[in-house]
Design a protein around this motif. Structure first.
Motif, PDB file in Angstrom:
ATOM      1  N   LEU A  69      17.613  10.745 -11.800  1.00 50.90           N
ATOM      2  CA  LEU A  69      17.401   9.936 -10.612  1.00 50.90           C
ATOM      3  C   LEU A  69      16.387   8.845 -10.929  1.00 50.90           C
ATOM      4  O   LEU A  69      15.417   9.086 -11.654  1.00 50.90           O
ATOM      5  N   LEU A  70      16.614   7.655 -10.401  1.00 50.20           N
ATOM      6  CA  LEU A  70      15.735   6.524 -10.689  1.00 50.20           C
ATOM      7  C   LEU A  70      14.539   6.511  -9.739  1.00 50.20           C
ATOM      8  O   LEU A  70      14.648   6.883  -8.569  1.00 50.20           O
ATOM      9  N   PRO A  71      13.377   6.083 -10.240  1.00 47.92           N
ATOM     10  CA  PRO A  71      12.154   6.190  -9.448  1.00 47.92           C
ATOM     11  C   PRO A  71      11.984   5.133  -8.366  1.00 47.92           C
ATOM     12  O   PRO A  71      11.423   5.423  -7.315  1.00 47.92           O
ATOM     13  N   ARG A  72      12.428   3.911  -8.615  1.00 49.47           N
ATOM     14  CA  ARG A  72      12.161   2.828  -7.670  1.00 49.47           C
ATOM     15  C   ARG A  72      13.469   2.176  -7.207  1.00 49.47           C
ATOM     16  O   ARG A  72      14.547   2.543  -7.651  1.00 49.47           O
ATOM     17  N   CYS A  73      13.340   1.235  -6.313  1.00 47.65           N
ATOM     18  CA  CYS A  73      14.494   0.554  -5.725  1.00 47.65           C
ATOM     19  C   CYS A  73      15.471   0.109  -6.798  1.00 47.65           C
ATOM     20  O   CYS A  73      15.082  -0.456  -7.819  1.00 47.65           O
ATOM     21  N   HIS A  74      16.757   0.357  -6.574  1.00 49.39           N
ATOM     22  CA  HIS A  74      17.754   0.102  -7.608  1.00 49.39           C
ATOM     23  C   HIS A  74      19.144  -0.076  -6.984  1.00 49.39           C
ATOM     24  O   HIS A  74      19.367   0.261  -5.817  1.00 49.39           O
ATOM     25  N   VAL A  75      20.052  -0.588  -7.787  1.00 52.69           N
ATOM     26  CA  VAL A  75      21.457  -0.694  -7.389  1.00 52.69           C
ATOM     27  C   VAL A  75      22.162   0.595  -7.805  1.00 52.69           C
ATOM     28  O   VAL A  75      21.927   1.124  -8.892  1.00 52.69           O
ATOM     29  N   VAL A  76      23.016   1.100  -6.941  1.00 51.36           N
ATOM     30  CA  VAL A  76      23.703   2.359  -7.231  1.00 51.36           C
ATOM     31  C   VAL A  76      25.185   2.220  -6.914  1.00 51.36           C
ATOM     32  O   VAL A  76      25.561   1.568  -5.932  1.00 51.36           O
ATOM     33  N   GLY A 104      13.973   4.322  -4.360  1.00 58.39           N
ATOM     34  CA  GLY A 104      14.063   5.372  -5.366  1.00 58.39           C
ATOM     35  C   GLY A 104      13.217   6.590  -5.059  1.00 58.39           C
ATOM     36  O   GLY A 104      12.443   6.625  -4.096  1.00 58.39           O
ATOM     37  N   MET A 105      13.358   7.600  -5.895  1.00 58.64           N
ATOM     38  CA  MET A 105      12.725   8.884  -5.618  1.00 58.64           C
ATOM     39  C   MET A 105      11.196   8.825  -5.707  1.00 58.64           C
ATOM     40  O   MET A 105      10.501   9.539  -4.987  1.00 58.64           O
ATOM     41  N   GLU A 106      10.661   7.971  -6.571  1.00 56.81           N
ATOM     42  CA  GLU A 106       9.199   7.828  -6.620  1.00 56.81           C
ATOM     43  C   GLU A 106       8.675   7.316  -5.285  1.00 56.81           C
ATOM     44  O   GLU A 106       7.658   7.800  -4.763  1.00 56.81           O
ATOM     45  N   GLU A 107       9.378   6.337  -4.730  1.00 54.75           N
ATOM     46  CA  GLU A 107       8.963   5.765  -3.453  1.00 54.75           C
ATOM     47  C   GLU A 107       9.047   6.803  -2.336  1.00 54.75           C
ATOM     48  O   GLU A 107       8.186   6.851  -1.447  1.00 54.75           O
ATOM     49  N   HIS A 108      10.059   7.654  -2.394  1.00 56.77           N
ATOM     50  CA  HIS A 108      10.177   8.719  -1.395  1.00 56.77           C
ATOM     51  C   HIS A 108       9.080   9.765  -1.581  1.00 56.77           C
ATOM     52  O   HIS A 108       8.458  10.196  -0.607  1.00 56.77           O
ATOM     53  N   MET A 109       8.844  10.159  -2.803  1.00 59.83           N
ATOM     54  CA  MET A 109       7.884  11.230  -3.062  1.00 59.83           C
ATOM     55  C   MET A 109       6.442  10.807  -2.789  1.00 59.83           C
ATOM     56  O   MET A 109       5.583  11.647  -2.530  1.00 59.83           O
ATOM     57  N   LYS A 110       6.170   9.511  -2.838  1.00 53.72           N
ATOM     58  CA  LYS A 110       4.820   9.012  -2.572  1.00 53.72           C
ATOM     59  C   LYS A 110       4.589   8.685  -1.101  1.00 53.72           C
ATOM     60  O   LYS A 110       3.470   8.326  -0.714  1.00 53.72           O
ATOM     61  N   THR A 111       5.627   8.792  -0.283  1.00 53.26           N
ATOM     62  CA  THR A 111       5.475   8.519   1.143  1.00 53.26           C
ATOM     63  C   THR A 111       4.516   9.530   1.769  1.00 53.26           C
ATOM     64  O   THR A 111       4.627  10.732   1.546  1.00 53.26           O
ATOM     65  N   ARG A 112       3.588   9.040   2.555  1.00 51.13           N
ATOM     66  CA  ARG A 112       2.528   9.903   3.074  1.00 51.13           C
ATOM     67  C   ARG A 112       3.024  10.887   4.129  1.00 51.13           C
ATOM     68  O   ARG A 112       2.533  12.020   4.217  1.00 51.13           O
ATOM     69  N   GLY A 122       0.797  -1.222   0.000  1.00 53.20           N
ATOM     70  CA  GLY A 122       0.000   0.000   0.000  1.00 53.20           C
ATOM     71  C   GLY A 122       0.825   1.266   0.000  1.00 53.20           C
ATOM     72  O   GLY A 122       0.297   2.360   0.198  1.00 53.20           O
ATOM     73  N   GLY A 123       2.131   1.136  -0.208  1.00 49.41           N
ATOM     74  CA  GLY A 123       3.012   2.294  -0.193  1.00 49.41           C
ATOM     75  C   GLY A 123       3.508   2.589   1.210  1.00 49.41           C
ATOM     76  O   GLY A 123       3.125   1.939   2.188  1.00 49.41           O
ATOM     77  N   LEU A 124       4.390   3.570   1.317  1.00 44.47           N
ATOM     78  CA  LEU A 124       5.025   3.908   2.589  1.00 44.47           C
ATOM     79  C   LEU A 124       4.226   4.974   3.333  1.00 44.47           C
ATOM     80  O   LEU A 124       3.835   5.985   2.756  1.00 44.47           O
ATOM     81  N   ASP A 125       3.995   4.729   4.606  1.00 41.43           N
ATOM     82  CA  ASP A 125       3.320   5.719   5.448  1.00 41.43           C
ATOM     83  C   ASP A 125       4.310   6.684   6.090  1.00 41.43           C
ATOM     84  O   ASP A 125       3.989   7.855   6.300  1.00 41.43           O
ATOM     85  N   ILE A 126       5.489   6.175   6.448  1.00 37.85           N
ATOM     86  CA  ILE A 126       6.509   6.991   7.114  1.00 37.85           C
ATOM     87  C   ILE A 126       7.866   6.719   6.484  1.00 37.85           C
ATOM     88  O   ILE A 126       8.226   5.553   6.262  1.00 37.85           O
ATOM     89  N   ALA A 127       8.612   7.754   6.181  1.00 35.10           N
ATOM     90  CA  ALA A 127      10.017   7.630   5.801  1.00 35.10           C
ATOM     91  C   ALA A 127      10.783   8.771   6.447  1.00 35.10           C
ATOM     92  O   ALA A 127      10.275   9.895   6.549  1.00 35.10           O
ATOM     93  N   ILE A 128      11.977   8.458   6.908  1.00 35.08           N
ATOM     94  CA  ILE A 128      12.824   9.446   7.575  1.00 35.08           C
ATOM     95  C   ILE A 128      14.213   9.360   6.968  1.00 35.08           C
ATOM     96  O   ILE A 128      14.752   8.267   6.772  1.00 35.08           O
ATOM     97  N   THR A 129      14.785  10.498   6.654  1.00 33.93           N
ATOM     98  CA  THR A 129      16.131  10.509   6.080  1.00 33.93           C
ATOM     99  C   THR A 129      16.943  11.663   6.642  1.00 33.93           C
ATOM    100  O   THR A 129      16.384  12.637   7.172  1.00 33.93           O
ATOM    101  N   GLY A 130      18.241  11.525   6.557  1.00 33.70           N
ATOM    102  CA  GLY A 130      19.121  12.658   6.766  1.00 33.70           C
ATOM    103  C   GLY A 130      19.488  13.221   5.404  1.00 33.70           C
ATOM    104  O   GLY A 130      18.888  12.855   4.382  1.00 33.70           O
TER     105      GLY A 130
END
Length: 252
Positions: free
Chosen positions: A148-155, A184-192, A124-132
């Motif tokens: 920048l890649l949208p979803r989980c990836h190797v970097v 990835g950035m899509e996953e971060h940007m969709k976090t509620r 159902g997507g991420l409800d909480i994400a925390i980053t520095g």
């Protein structure tokens, strides 16, 4: 976007923990994208304390690790999942069946990343994400790049990032791994509910660059959060020291 200025790292950690507990209490089966590194250690300590005081129940919560070093087994003391157990998972009542993390030793890392991204969607997507914020502006392991890649990836990790993290590998002959796995950035940007924690004078120029420049720049990944619909910056006075009062008031 909102900025909350705390006195010091200890207060940042308490405020961040209180926000997490509030969300968990409202939605016990929420999906929490767990961060590693020095910044959230104080928060995890506060979360464990609040659990022990009976203020929160983590039994239904679901988690996904935000990132991981490629090639490290879960039992490796340098891995992020080891970090999560050490600082949080082993001290609360979370059901380990609800704990997900990248398989950093998978034979096909790209296929693993694709499945990990799908698992986040299926949850159902991420409800909480925390980053520095990394010294080069990265969030998770989304490194500065022309795209920048949208979803989980190797970097492939920048040398600046490897240098920033080398103190954690001072006992390791091979040093900081060259590759990592990152949401990835899509996953971060969709976090509620998205939070950025910053503490210390060395973070002040990074925040100044972010808030005094309206540009969205893949060479400064944290700048993408300017478009996030619900992001809060929990920072201490030293990290806020180079921000104009006008900016602090605007995002209060």
């Amino acid at each position: 976007m909102k900025i909350i200025v705390c006195k010091d790292y200890e207060e940042v950690s308490k405020v961040m923990a209180e926000k997490v507990v509030s969300i968990v209490n409202q939605k016990p089966d929420c999906v929490f994208c767990l961060p590693a590194g020095n910044s959230p250690i104080g928060m995890y300590k506060e979360l464990v304390k609040m659990y022990q005081e009976g203020k929160v129940d983590f039994s239904q919560m679901r988690t996904f690790d935000m990132d991981e070093y490629a090639g490290l087994k879960p039992e490796d003391c340098h891995s992020f999942i080891y970090f999560m157990h050490q600082h949080f998972l082993d001290h609360v009542n979370i059901d380990l069946k609800n704990v997900r993390y990248p398989d950093a030793c998978a034979e096909d890392l790209d296929a693993m990343c694709k499945q990990y991204a799908q698992d986040i969607i299926d949850a159902g997507g991420l409800d909480i994400a925390i980053t520095g914020i990394g010294d080069d502006g990265h969030i998770a392991f989304n490194e500065p790049n022309s795209y920048l890649l949208p979803r989980c990836h190797v970097v492939k990790l920048d040398e600046a990032t490897r240098k920033q993290n080398e103190s954690a590998f001072k006992d390791c002959l091979t040093g900081v791994p060259e590759y990592a796995i990152s949401t990835g950035m899509e996953e971060h940007m969709k976090t509620r509910n998205y939070f950025v924690v910053c503490s210390g004078k060395h973070k002040a120029p990074l925040l100044k660059k972010l808030f005094e420049n309206d540009h969205i720049d893949p060479m400064y990944p944290v700048s993408f959060l300017r478009m996030h619909p619900n992001v809060e910056f929990i920072i201490d006075e030293q990290a806020a020291s180079e921000l104009d009062e006008e900016i602090l008031n605007y995002y209060k």
